[in-house]
Write an enzyme that holds these catalytic residues in place. Structure first.
Site, PDB file in Angstrom:
ATOM      1  N   TYR A 102       5.414  -7.239  17.608  1.00 22.88           N
ATOM      2  CA  TYR A 102       5.541  -6.323  16.473  1.00 22.88           C
ATOM      3  C   TYR A 102       6.357  -5.103  16.887  1.00 22.88           C
ATOM      4  O   TYR A 102       7.352  -4.744  16.241  1.00 22.88           O
ATOM      5  CB  TYR A 102       4.153  -5.927  15.982  1.00 22.88           C
ATOM      6  CG  TYR A 102       4.147  -4.956  14.827  1.00 22.88           C
ATOM      7  CD1 TYR A 102       4.914  -5.193  13.693  1.00 22.88           C
ATOM      8  CD2 TYR A 102       3.377  -3.799  14.872  1.00 22.88           C
ATOM      9  CE1 TYR A 102       4.908  -4.301  12.634  1.00 22.88           C
ATOM     10  CE2 TYR A 102       3.355  -2.906  13.820  1.00 22.88           C
ATOM     11  CZ  TYR A 102       4.121  -3.157  12.705  1.00 22.88           C
ATOM     12  OH  TYR A 102       4.117  -2.269  11.664  1.00 22.88           O
ATOM     13  N   PHE A 119       0.832  -1.207   0.000  1.00 21.37           N
ATOM     14  CA  PHE A 119       0.000   0.000   0.000  1.00 21.37           C
ATOM     15  C   PHE A 119       0.872   1.264   0.000  1.00 21.37           C
ATOM     16  O   PHE A 119       0.803   2.068  -0.940  1.00 21.37           O
ATOM     17  CB  PHE A 119      -0.946  -0.086   1.205  1.00 21.37           C
ATOM     18  CG  PHE A 119      -1.460   1.220   1.694  1.00 21.37           C
ATOM     19  CD1 PHE A 119      -2.170   2.062   0.851  1.00 21.37           C
ATOM     20  CD2 PHE A 119      -1.245   1.610   3.016  1.00 21.37           C
ATOM     21  CE1 PHE A 119      -2.642   3.278   1.313  1.00 21.37           C
ATOM     22  CE2 PHE A 119      -1.722   2.815   3.479  1.00 21.37           C
ATOM     23  CZ  PHE A 119      -2.407   3.659   2.632  1.00 21.37           C
ATOM     24  N   ASP A 127       8.917  -7.121  -3.946  1.00 16.46           N
ATOM     25  CA  ASP A 127       7.839  -7.461  -3.021  1.00 16.46           C
ATOM     26  C   ASP A 127       7.593  -8.966  -3.107  1.00 16.46           C
ATOM     27  O   ASP A 127       7.652  -9.540  -4.199  1.00 16.46           O
ATOM     28  CB  ASP A 127       6.557  -6.707  -3.418  1.00 16.46           C
ATOM     29  CG  ASP A 127       5.572  -6.570  -2.269  1.00 16.46           C
ATOM     30  OD1 ASP A 127       5.281  -5.421  -1.887  1.00 16.46           O
ATOM     31  OD2 ASP A 127       5.091  -7.606  -1.760  1.00 16.46           O
ATOM     32  N   LEU A 140      10.616  -0.775   3.240  1.00 15.65           N
ATOM     33  CA  LEU A 140       9.239  -0.780   3.746  1.00 15.65           C
ATOM     34  C   LEU A 140       8.718  -2.190   3.998  1.00 15.65           C
ATOM     35  O   LEU A 140       7.709  -2.359   4.686  1.00 15.65           O
ATOM     36  CB  LEU A 140       8.301  -0.096   2.731  1.00 15.65           C
ATOM     37  CG  LEU A 140       8.150   1.424   2.803  1.00 15.65           C
ATOM     38  CD1 LEU A 140       9.467   2.126   2.532  1.00 15.65           C
ATOM     39  CD2 LEU A 140       7.111   1.910   1.801  1.00 15.65           C
TER      40      LEU A 140
END
Ligand code: UDP
Length: 325
Positions: A155, A17, A37, A82
């Protein structure tokens, strides 16, 4: 006269995203973009409109594949890292993947950036502050986590380890590295599949399903349009004064989750009911949430003039439009 060579950038998580919007922004600014990705949470649909651009190169692959990553790092002048396991729901369902992807993946990218002398931006998260109740959060505030038996905190901890490692590379090896803590970034293309609240509510409202507000809905978040975020990442990695530093990037206007549900219901003209679901049912027994999460953005503002411009309602209009299609 010799033509100036185009700057090139590698984006890990480039079909995600935020990654896909960053790719678009970089291409518009004249960069050559390499995107990688593994399509675990990213999707080819997100970058379909970029594939014909001769300055855009996409590879399906994992950040754990060091050989592939090395080729891409060598080809690029800078790296936007990312790629990560994201979304509270995903983290609770797949804790092993989360910890391994987030820690090992970042370790590989920092190692390669250092080996080939490339600047690198690491995207971290507001989760790093944990359940610290301070408002607003400044970059040097404490991280406060629950016990390791509660997987939610894995996380935050995995991202905190990334930050420690990045700062260690900066201090010990002079690696030009920037750390950015993102606060609830939203926009079209974000999927609700991994628990994020805005796409979840929009889908529920459009389908006439119950809108599931967790707990009492009085917890607050600040939502930032992804198109306000990408420019700041580019400005930061190109600013020497940002190296070795951590920056909050987010909106500093907060909204309660129940108010968010009401706003989305109204904007979609939906007849959905708003229902309250306890955290134990929504996530796992004993789940701990943050009641408030608000960034102090003065540091990014003074260095690069960062100021979110897109209002929540405007972003919601675009997200609703996206989901209607
Ligand atoms: N939330 C909610 N209903 C949902 C999904 C999330 O009420 O269907 C709440 C969640 O408990 C949290 C907030 O919305 O308080 C933001 O959740 P999200 O997972 O989007 O991001 P977080 O801020 O937790 O990382």
């Amino acid at each position: 006269m010799m033509a100036k060579k185009k700057k090139s950038a590698l984006i890990t998580g480039g079909a995600g995203f935020i990654g896909s919007f960053l790719a678009e922004d970089l291409l518009e600014r004249g960069y050559k973009v390499y995107a990688v990705d593994n399509l675990s949470t990213g999707s080819l649909d997100n970058i379909e409109h970029l594939q014909a651009n001769p300055n855009f190169t996409f590879e399906v692959g994992s950040i754990i594949d060091e050989e592939l990553m090395e080729e891409m790092v060598i080809a690029s002048d800078m790296i936007f890292h990312l790629a990560a396991a994201v979304g509270v729901k995903l983290i609770i369902e797949k804790p092993v993947d989360t910890i391994e992807t987030n820690v090992l993946g970042t370790e590989i990218m920092l190692h390669l950036a250092n080996k080939h002398d490339k600047s690198i931006l690491i995207t971290s998260t507001s989760e790093v502050y944990g359940k610290n109740e301070k408002v607003p959060f400044k970059e040097n505030d404490d991280s406060v986590y629950g016990p390791t038996s509660k997987s939610r905190w894995s996380y935050a901890c995995s991202k905190a380890v990334d930050e420690f490692l990045a700062l260690a590379y900066y201090h010990e090896k002079k690696l030009p590295v920037v750390i950015v803590r993102l606060f609830n970034t939203i926009g079209p293309r974000q999927t609700g599949q991994y628990g994020m609240v805005v796409p979840t509510f929009v889908k529920q409202a459009l389908l006439g399903h119950d809108i599931t507000v967790y707990s009492d809905g009085k917890q607050t978040r600040c939502f930032t349009d992804v198109r306000d975020v990408t420019g700041s990442l580019i400005d930061l990695i190109n600013n020497r004064k940002a190296y070795g530093e951590v920056f909050n990037i987010g909106n500093n206007i907060d909204i309660s989750i129940v108010k968010l549900a009401e706003t989305i219901r109204k904007m979609t003209g939906s007849g959905s009911k708003i229902i309250y679901v306890p955290y134990d049912k929504a996530y796992e027994k004993g789940f701990e949430d943050m009641r408030k999460r608000l960034p102090d953005i003065s540091k990014a503002k003074s260095l690069i003039g960062f100021q979110p411009r897109i209002k929540l309602e405007e972003t919601l209009v675009d997200i609703i439009e996206y989901y209607k299609k």
